[in-house]
Design an enzyme around this catalytic site. Structure first.
Site, PDB file in Angstrom:
ATOM      1  N   ASP A  82     -21.021  53.361 -16.165  1.00 23.27           N
ATOM      2  CA  ASP A  82     -20.041  52.970 -17.180  1.00 23.27           C
ATOM      3  C   ASP A  82     -19.185  51.823 -16.636  1.00 23.27           C
ATOM      4  O   ASP A  82     -18.690  51.896 -15.502  1.00 23.27           O
ATOM      5  CB  ASP A  82     -19.169  54.216 -17.461  1.00 23.27           C
ATOM      6  N   GLU A 134     -20.928  44.348 -23.141  1.00 25.16           N
ATOM      7  CA  GLU A 134     -19.745  44.473 -24.010  1.00 25.16           C
ATOM      8  C   GLU A 134     -19.262  43.089 -24.411  1.00 25.16           C
ATOM      9  O   GLU A 134     -19.153  42.186 -23.586  1.00 25.16           O
ATOM     10  CB  GLU A 134     -18.631  45.247 -23.285  1.00 25.16           C
ATOM     11  N   SER A 213     -12.052  58.802 -27.667  1.00 21.16           N
ATOM     12  CA  SER A 213     -11.456  60.142 -27.605  1.00 21.16           C
ATOM     13  C   SER A 213     -10.457  60.348 -28.746  1.00 21.16           C
ATOM     14  O   SER A 213      -9.771  59.420 -29.172  1.00 21.16           O
ATOM     15  CB  SER A 213     -10.756  60.348 -26.255  1.00 21.16           C
TER      16      SER A 213
HETATM   17  P1  13P Z   1     -11.683  57.445 -23.826  1.00 23.67           P
HETATM   18  O1  13P Z   1     -10.627  57.057 -22.848  1.00 23.67           O
HETATM   19  O2  13P Z   1     -11.202  57.263 -25.242  1.00 23.67           O
HETATM   20  O3  13P Z   1     -12.229  58.798 -23.594  1.00 23.67           O
HETATM   21  O4  13P Z   1     -12.890  56.407 -23.651  1.00 23.67           O
HETATM   22  C1  13P Z   1     -13.829  56.586 -22.639  1.00 23.67           C
HETATM   23  C2  13P Z   1     -14.700  55.392 -22.432  1.00 23.67           C
HETATM   24  O5  13P Z   1     -14.783  54.475 -23.214  1.00 23.67           O
HETATM   25  C3  13P Z   1     -15.491  55.382 -21.189  1.00 23.67           C
HETATM   26  O6  13P Z   1     -16.202  54.195 -21.054  1.00 23.67           O
HETATM   27  O1  G3H Z   2     -13.610  53.730 -19.468  1.00 29.64           O
HETATM   28  C1  G3H Z   2     -13.367  54.174 -18.355  1.00 29.64           C
HETATM   29  C2  G3H Z   2     -13.558  55.611 -18.061  1.00 29.64           C
HETATM   30  O2  G3H Z   2     -12.602  56.394 -18.727  1.00 29.64           O
HETATM   31  C3  G3H Z   2     -13.593  55.861 -16.570  1.00 29.64           C
HETATM   32  O3  G3H Z   2     -12.356  55.763 -15.971  1.00 29.64           O
HETATM   33  O4  G3H Z   2     -12.485  54.427 -13.848  1.00 29.64           O
HETATM   34  O5  G3H Z   2     -10.809  56.273 -14.122  1.00 29.64           O
HETATM   35  O6  G3H Z   2     -13.223  56.806 -13.835  1.00 29.64           O
HETATM   36  P1  G3H Z   2     -12.212  55.814 -14.348  1.00 29.64           P
HETATM   37 ZN    ZN Z   3     -15.207  52.506 -21.924  1.00 33.14          ZN
END
Ligand code: 13P
Ligand code: G3H
Ligand code: ZN
Length: 307
Positions: A82, A134, A213
């Site tokens: 991610d 993205e 979320s």
């Molecule tokens: P949220 O913070 O809304 O859960 O989004 C998560 C997200 O986009 C991770 O890439």
């Molecule tokens: O979009 C990002 C995710 O919520 C991951 O966040 O870098 O704190 O693990 P993080």
């Molecule tokens: Zn994200």
């Protein structure tokens, strides 16, 4: 079952008018909750790991936990990076069995984003790994910016079509008014569905909704009742997610809601059962809460029964 790539999960989703949940993990309990929920509802699932989650848990640990749950449950799943920005991490994921990568060049100028995405596509595709890119920037309420500036940061439909063609990405994350974290809107929660509809007309690859979320009232209430301080927390209403999915959204990203569920359940058991000190009981309560949360998302996204 071997881990799948995101094309195997998302192309049928876009065609079938549903979305696959991408849930962030950084440990055993979160991963277990996601797989148990998906197995009970016979749903495919995307397991997302951020760069900081990999730093926290390690490539091999995350990979092996995910692979083992996929084998044990038979749930069709991918292991996805991610918001990849660091080419060393991208190479690390390729070497350690990730089946899907996101290259996040959304902060770069248009042409540089294309160039960086194309470079990752060229590394990933020969290995059978799918690539999400993205275009457009997600803004939070903490970004003190005017409405027209907020609009300008959203994904432009014509640029999106050109971007996908030139970069060769397999899926595209779009900015239509969502943001990361627990504070997404100050006033009304509103997504740019008209803009999404135009993007979906011009772009045939599966689309991705980040920052999705909901900050569900029951989850927030439990966390607050047991002392969490989250003033003004507000997420994307489930109706908005339901409205967006028919316009090409085949992957919906959830992290914050899992964190909130974890926090509420952990605070509750520690406060209500002060005699408990077995980590399995404390984390087990959080695991149950996160599992229920994931089940509610799978129902909302329409992926139940699609495994
Ligand atoms: P949220 O913070 O809304 O859960 O989004 C998560 C997200 O986009 C991770 O890439
Ligand atoms: O979009 C990002 C995710 O919520 C991951 O966040 O870098 O704190 O693990 P993080
Ligand atoms: Zn994200």
């Amino acid at each position: 079952m071997p881990l799948l790539d995101n094309n195997q999960l998302m192309v049928p989703a876009r065609l079938g008018g549903y979305a696959v949940g991408a849930f962030n993990t950084s440990n055993l309990e979160i991963t277990a909750a996601i797989f148990e929920a998906a197995a009970e509802l016979n749903s495919p699932v995307i397991i997302a790991t951020s760069q900081s989650a990999i730093k926290y848990a390690g490539y091999r640990n995350l990979h092996d936990i995910v692979r083992n749950f996929s084998d044990e449950t038979g749930v069709p799943a991918s292991l996805h990076l991610d918001h990849g920005t660091d080419l060393d991490v991208i190479r690390g994921c390729i070497e350690n069995g990730w089946t899907s990568l996101m290259i996040d060049g959304s902060h770069l100028p248009f042409r540089e984003n294309i160039k960086k995405t194309l470079a990752v596509v060229e590394l990933a595709h020969p290995m059978g790994i799918s690539v999400e890119a993205e275009l457009g920037r997600l803004m939070g309420v903490e970004d003190e910016i005017a409405v027209d500036e907020r609009d300008a940061a959203m994904t432009d439909p014509d640029q999106a079509a050109e971007f996908v063609e030139l970069s060769g990405c397999d899926s595209l994350a779009v900015a239509i008014g969502t943001s990361h974290g627990a504070y997404k809107f100050k006033g009304d929660a509103k997504l740019a569905i008209g803009r999404l509809e135009k993007i979906a007309e011009l772009v045939s690859v599966p689309l991705v909704l980040h920052g999705a979320s909901a900050v569900p009232p029951n989850v927030l209430e439990l966390a607050r009742k047991y002392g969490a301080e989250l003033p003004g927390a507000k997420g994307v209403p489930p109706e908005s997610i339901r409205e967006a999915i028919p316009f090409g959204i085949a992957k919906v990203n959830i992290d914050t809601d899992l964190r909130l569920a974890f926090t509420g359940c952990t605070r509750q058991i520690l406060a209500d059962s002060p005699e408990v000190f077995d980590p399995r009981k404390i984390l087990g309560a959080a695991r149950e809460g996160m599992k229920e949360l994931v089940k509610s998302k799978i129902e909302l996204f329409g992926s139940a029964g699609k495994a």
